[in-house]
Design an enzyme around this catalytic site. Structure first.
Site, PDB file in Angstrom:
ATOM      1  N   LYS A  65      -4.203-105.865  43.500  1.00  0.00           N
ATOM      2  CA  LYS A  65      -4.782-107.199  43.346  1.00  0.00           C
ATOM      3  C   LYS A  65      -5.968-107.354  44.304  1.00  0.00           C
ATOM      4  O   LYS A  65      -6.922-106.624  44.189  1.00  0.00           O
ATOM      5  CB  LYS A  65      -3.695-108.256  43.570  1.00  0.00           C
ATOM      6  CG  LYS A  65      -2.362-107.933  42.839  1.00  0.00           C
ATOM      7  CD  LYS A  65      -2.486-107.958  41.322  1.00  0.00           C
ATOM      8  CE  LYS A  65      -1.270-107.397  40.598  1.00  0.00           C
ATOM      9  NZ  LYS A  65       0.015-107.967  40.953  1.00  0.00           N
ATOM     10  N   TYR A  94       7.832-112.239  42.324  1.00  0.00           N
ATOM     11  CA  TYR A  94       7.120-111.533  41.241  1.00  0.00           C
ATOM     12  C   TYR A  94       8.148-110.977  40.254  1.00  0.00           C
ATOM     13  O   TYR A  94       9.233-110.545  40.652  1.00  0.00           O
ATOM     14  CB  TYR A  94       6.289-110.417  41.879  1.00  0.00           C
ATOM     15  CG  TYR A  94       5.565-109.553  40.884  1.00  0.00           C
ATOM     16  CD1 TYR A  94       4.424-110.007  40.236  1.00  0.00           C
ATOM     17  CD2 TYR A  94       6.034-108.280  40.587  1.00  0.00           C
ATOM     18  CE1 TYR A  94       3.770-109.206  39.317  1.00  0.00           C
ATOM     19  CE2 TYR A  94       5.377-107.474  39.675  1.00  0.00           C
ATOM     20  CZ  TYR A  94       4.248-107.945  39.042  1.00  0.00           C
ATOM     21  OH  TYR A  94       3.595-107.154  38.135  1.00  0.00           O
ATOM     22  N   ASP A 149       6.155-110.580  50.825  1.00  0.00           N
ATOM     23  CA  ASP A 149       5.124-110.099  49.904  1.00  0.00           C
ATOM     24  C   ASP A 149       3.893-110.983  50.103  1.00  0.00           C
ATOM     25  O   ASP A 149       3.907-112.179  49.791  1.00  0.00           O
ATOM     26  CB  ASP A 149       5.646-110.183  48.455  1.00  0.00           C
ATOM     27  CG  ASP A 149       4.640-109.651  47.424  1.00  0.00           C
ATOM     28  OD1 ASP A 149       3.424-109.687  47.706  1.00  0.00           O
ATOM     29  OD2 ASP A 149       5.084-109.225  46.345  1.00  0.00           O
TER      30      ASP A 149
END
Ligand SMILES: *Cc1c(COP(=O)(O)O)cnc(C)c1O
Length: 393
Positions: free
Chosen positions: A209, A112, A184
């Protein structure tokens, strides 16, 4: 998921409801209180030194936040879990707790964007040596791990091209070096993938999310063995990246429908990917559920579902993307992902806006790539909407 935790859907509903409210509330009360009072000073002391359960000050622990942590702990099959104000707080607090000057960390290139900044900018400034490896070159990653490392950091599936990393294989090699393996798991959630069962030591989430799922609350979660999570908790207490009770309530409420939502996201992701793949205006589709995805076999082994995230590139240049996206009726043109409503955006103007076209090309990100976070709408409508937009190009 088996054993005494119950199935995912059951755990998600019940794990947070075992709170002991004096009024026997069915819904979790939201405790706004910053501080908690004691008549008995000896009891206050015992709570303060963790000899007795209880609450002292909400930067550290709060009775609405704790049930969220207990739910995530159960969903990931972890010994302990703690929460944070955002996903980036979970990731940064964990890395800053585990790494010190002179240490070495190995990670994949496709993390990310915010995480990538920590590896490229903040950790080197702390004199931590960072090796970023080609995400799909597992042999190269193993070679870097074998040079010695304190932390192996993975993310799978990755953003935005949905690469799938073999967690079990890389965790084995990392453990030979005594490294801590962090994954993650934001894209997959515990419904589709449980990294601790695959050999990871710690799992981090952006709860912003799928866990919350409604684009209306931000948070982060860390799950793992108690000594490691406690060490990060000690850092977070002082760093102060605490989740607020109100937000914890919203994420916990979102979690109750996690299994239902993910089942639908999985179904919509698969159907949209299959539809796009046969469309003559589409160049390529990136989705781990497609049999020709380069790591479809690994995804099938380590995931229970392929998720609602996909990306696709259009034939032609970026102008095609600019023409197509405004034509979609059932998609917000917005950053972020994992919401009940479909979200679309081109990495060229979102996650990878700071890179040059050549750098994006080197990362395998076509200029006409569109990231698509399939919501929980009816797949027929999403497909008809995409078909109508593509038909006008
Ligand atoms: C969004 C995201 C993050 C960061 O989470 P925030 O809640 O925005 O801080 C980290 N990892 C992944 C994979 C993400 O999608």
């Amino acid at each position: 998921m088996s054993d005494d935790r119950g199935h995912v859907g059951t755990t998600a509903v019940w794990a947070g409801e075992q709170h002991d409210s004096p009024n026997k509330d069915v819904a979790l009360p939201i405790h706004h209180s910053v501080t908690f009072s004691y008549e008995d000073i000896d009891e206050w002391f015992e709570v303060a030194v963790d000899q007795k359960p209880g609450y002292i000050y909400s930067r550290n622990k709060n009775p609405t936040v704790r049930p969220l942590e207990l739910t995530m702990r159960a969903l990931d099959g972890a010994e302990e879990a703690i929460s944070f104000s955002t996903g980036m707080a979970a990731i940064s607090n964990t890395l800053y707790t585990l790494l010190a000057p002179g240490d070495r960390a190995v990670a994949i290139k496709d993390t990310y964007g915010g995480t990538n900044k920590i590896f490229l900018e903040f950790l080197p400034r702390m004199r931590v040596d960072v090796a970023l490896c080609d995400t799909l070159d597992f042999e190269a990653i193993e070679a870097e791990i074998r040079k010695g490392c304190k932390v192996l950091y993975l993310e799978t599936p990755t953003n935005p091209t949905l690469k799938v990393v073999d967690i079990a294989r890389l965790a084995r090699v990392a453990h030979e070096q005594g490294a801590t393996v962090i994954v993650d798991n934001t894209f997959a959630t515990p419904v589709n993938q449980r990294p601790l069962e695959l050999g990871a030591d710690l799992v981090v989430y952006s709860a912003t999310k799928y866990l919350n799922g409604h684009s209306d609350a931000m948070g982060g979660i860390l799950c793992g063995p108690k000594p490691l999570v406690d060490a990060v908790f000690h850092y977070r207490e002082i760093n102060g990246a605490t989740l607020h009770a109100n937000t914890a309530y919203m994420i916990l409420r979102g979690l109750k429908t996690l299994e239902l939502r993910i089942q639908r996201h999985n179904e919509n992701g698969q159907r949209v990917a299959e539809y796009l793949r046969q469309h003559d205006k589409v160049e390529s589709v990136f989705y781990p559920g497609l049999p020709d995805h380069p790591n479809h076999d690994i995804a099938s082994r380590q995931m229970d579902g392929y998720g609602g995230m996909l990306s696709f590139s259009l034939k032609g240049d970026f102008d095609q993307v600019k023409r197509m996206l405004p034509l979609l009726r059932y998609a917000h043109r917005a950053a972020s992902l994992g919401s009940v409503s479909t979200l679309v955006g081109p990495p060229r103007v979102t996650s990878h806006v700071e890179l040059t076209p050549e750098e994006r090309e080197a990362m395998g990100i076509p200029e006409s790539l569109i990231r698509y976070s399939a919501g929980i709408e009816n797949a027929e409508d999403l497909i008809a909407d995409l078909g109508s937009a593509l038909g006008k190009l």
